[in-house]
Design an enzyme around this catalytic site. Structure first.
Site, PDB file in Angstrom:
ATOM      1  N   ILE A   1       0.840  -1.293   0.092  1.00 34.10           N
ATOM      2  CA  ILE A   1      -0.002  -0.055   0.080  1.00 34.10           C
ATOM      3  C   ILE A   1       0.927   1.192   0.189  1.00 34.10           C
ATOM      4  O   ILE A   1       1.659   1.320   0.788  1.00 34.10           O
ATOM      5  CB  ILE A   1      -0.836   0.000   1.166  1.00 34.10           C
ATOM      6  CG1 ILE A   1      -1.792  -1.287   1.115  1.00 34.10           C
ATOM      7  CG2 ILE A   1      -1.821   1.283   1.336  1.00 34.10           C
ATOM      8  CD1 ILE A   1      -2.649  -1.300   2.394  1.00 34.10           C
ATOM      9  N   CYS A   2       0.580   2.089  -1.071  1.00 32.74           N
ATOM     10  CA  CYS A   2       1.434   3.410  -1.067  1.00 32.74           C
ATOM     11  C   CYS A   2       0.988   4.517  -0.064  1.00 32.74           C
ATOM     12  O   CYS A   2       0.062   5.372  -0.813  1.00 32.74           O
ATOM     13  CB  CYS A   2       1.779   3.724  -2.749  1.00 32.74           C
ATOM     14  SG  CYS A   2       2.625   4.709  -2.978  1.00 32.74           S
ATOM     15  N   MET A   3       1.500   4.543   0.950  1.00 31.40           N
ATOM     16  CA  MET A   3       1.074   5.437   1.951  1.00 31.40           C
ATOM     17  C   MET A   3       2.203   6.179   2.529  1.00 31.40           C
ATOM     18  O   MET A   3       3.042   5.281   3.123  1.00 31.40           O
ATOM     19  CB  MET A   3      -0.097   5.192   2.951  1.00 31.40           C
ATOM     20  CG  MET A   3      -1.339   4.944   2.138  1.00 31.40           C
ATOM     21  SD  MET A   3      -2.494   3.942   3.317  1.00 31.40           S
ATOM     22  CE  MET A   3      -2.749   5.382   4.580  1.00 31.40           C
TER      23      MET A   3
END
EC number: 2.3.2.23
Length: 422
Positions: free
Chosen positions: A350-352
């Protein structure tokens, strides 16, 4: 790469999500720990709406509530770009045309002002990324929202070669003292000290058996089944110690026990928003099921179809913790189903930013991270890919793709990868 707070297509689709480092982010009013936003926030919002109304020539508050703020920076006269001119380096570069306003979104956690607001912008322009990243310098105070917006508006005026608007100085005016109580000020310090204090208490609890009265207080609000899980974990830890096979660290184990107890007490957990299972009874390996997402979202509809087809109507996440938790973030990935959009990378990572060392804070609660991820998937327009090859999601591939994205961020700043890259 995505910042802590997500926004959807109406907010960023393929555009950029760039935020300010804060603590325990609870999107949409999700649990973030600590007291909820108080009178100061209401006064800040009221002041903002009075100054930057919807007819303002430079900056407008489009919508405002206690957990979210949307605003627009108008580019009339920016950089001398005329109608039909090609976008220059200081004009929106994706999903917009020259002259379109810069749309900025802010999510406010329940712990504000102890937790800074988290910002995002509907663009992949690295110049806008830099504007938001500079907000990390502003971390203290009861009017962080006003301080952040003053910096944003001033920096955007410089970026687009516009004169500083005089109304920006109105953000420095003090709020009425009676609205910002000392209790709110002191709560910030209490929140910052809480993790250390509670870790010490947890450490003591693992060493010694609590008196009956103290134990009753600690277990209050936790169901019998979950109490049994906690007791089993403690028993296994004692046995591992006797066998000389201790895994993890005292620091991480104590904090994870606290996080698990807090989750078991949580109304979101009890209300069926999500479920937590320990993989092989390991405190360092969690499977988290997102059982409820926004019912108005396309993702919710997809999950209903998934239930009919496969009998599962949840999103399965895996949280992997290291010995240096809580000072390093968990590694989080989607296990199933295969998703597109929602800032999910190849392999399920997840790109956070909040899940990176740069964006992480040891004050974050795991529940607030869970709720934030749920909000990110919805606002990022995640969709279930029916019929997709499930083997494309794996721990190894997720780690590789995430490591690659982090390296790119360190060199070039935060950005959102194209849709085809997840």
């Amino acid at each position: 790469m995505q910042q802590p707070q997500p926004q959807g297509q109406q907010q960023p689709g393929p555009g950029q999500q760039l935020g300010v480092q804060g603590a325990a982010p609870g999107a949409g009013g999700g649990p973030g720990g600590g007291p909820g936003p108080g009178p100061c926030l209401r006064r800040e919002l009221k002041l903002l709406e009075s100054i930057f109304h919807r007819g303002h020539e430079r900056f407008r508050i489009a919508s405002a509530c206690l957990d979210e703020l949307s605003c627009e920076f108008l580019l009339a006269g920016a950089g001398g770009a005329g109608a039909g001119a090609a976008p220059g380096p200081h004009l929106p570069s994706r999903g917009s045309v020259p002259g379109d306003p810069v749309r900025i979104h802010c999510n406010i956690t329940e712990s504000y002002p102890a937790v800074p607001p988290i910002w995002s912008v509907e663009s992949d322009d690295p110049n806008l990324a830099a504007v938001l990243e500079r907000l990390v310098d502003i971390k203290k105070g009861n009017t962080l929202l006003l301080q952040h917006l003053k910096r944003i508006i001033s920096d955007l005026c410089k970026l687009y070669n516009l004169p500083q608007h005089p109304d920006v100085e109105m953000l420095d005016q003090p709020l009425p003292a009676e609205q910002c109580t000392q209790e709110e000020v002191s709560s910030e310090d209490e929140d910052e000290e809480m993790p250390e204090d509670t870790e010490d208490l947890d450490h003591y609890e693992m060493k010694e058996e609590e008196p009956a009265e103290g134990k009753k207080s600690e277990d209050d609000g936790i169901g019998k089944e979950n109490l049994a899980i906690l007791e089993k974990i403690k028993k296994n830890q004692r046995q591992d110690y006797l066998n000389g096979a201790v895994s993890g660290s005292v620091q991480a184990t104590d904090r994870l026990m606290k996080e698990l107890r807090d989750i078991y007490r949580s109304q979101s957990f009890k209300g069926g928003n999500y479920a937590v299972e320990l993989v092989n009874d390991s405190l360092y390996d969690w499977n988290v099921k997102l059982l409820k997402v926004d019912q108005d979202s396309a993702l919710h509809n997809d999950l209903q179809i998934l239930k009919e087809k496969e009998g599962a109507d949840f999103i399965l996440l895996n949280f992997s913790f290291k010995d240096n938790f809580p000072f390093d973030p968990p590694f989080v990935r989607v296990v199933s189903p295969v998703l597109s959009g929602g800032y999910v990378l190849g392999g399920g990572a997840i790109c956070m930013e909040l899940l990176t060392k740069q964006g992480w804070s040891s004050a974050y609660s795991i529940e607030s991270v869970i709720m934030q991820i749920s909000a990110t998937l919805v606002k990022g327009k995640a969709r279930v890919q029916f019929g997709a090859n499930k083997s494309q999601y794996s721990l190894t591939r997720a780690q590789q793709s995430y490591k690659s994205l982090v390296q790119i961020h360190e060199k070039n700043g935060w950005y959102t990868p194209p849709k085809e890259d997840g």
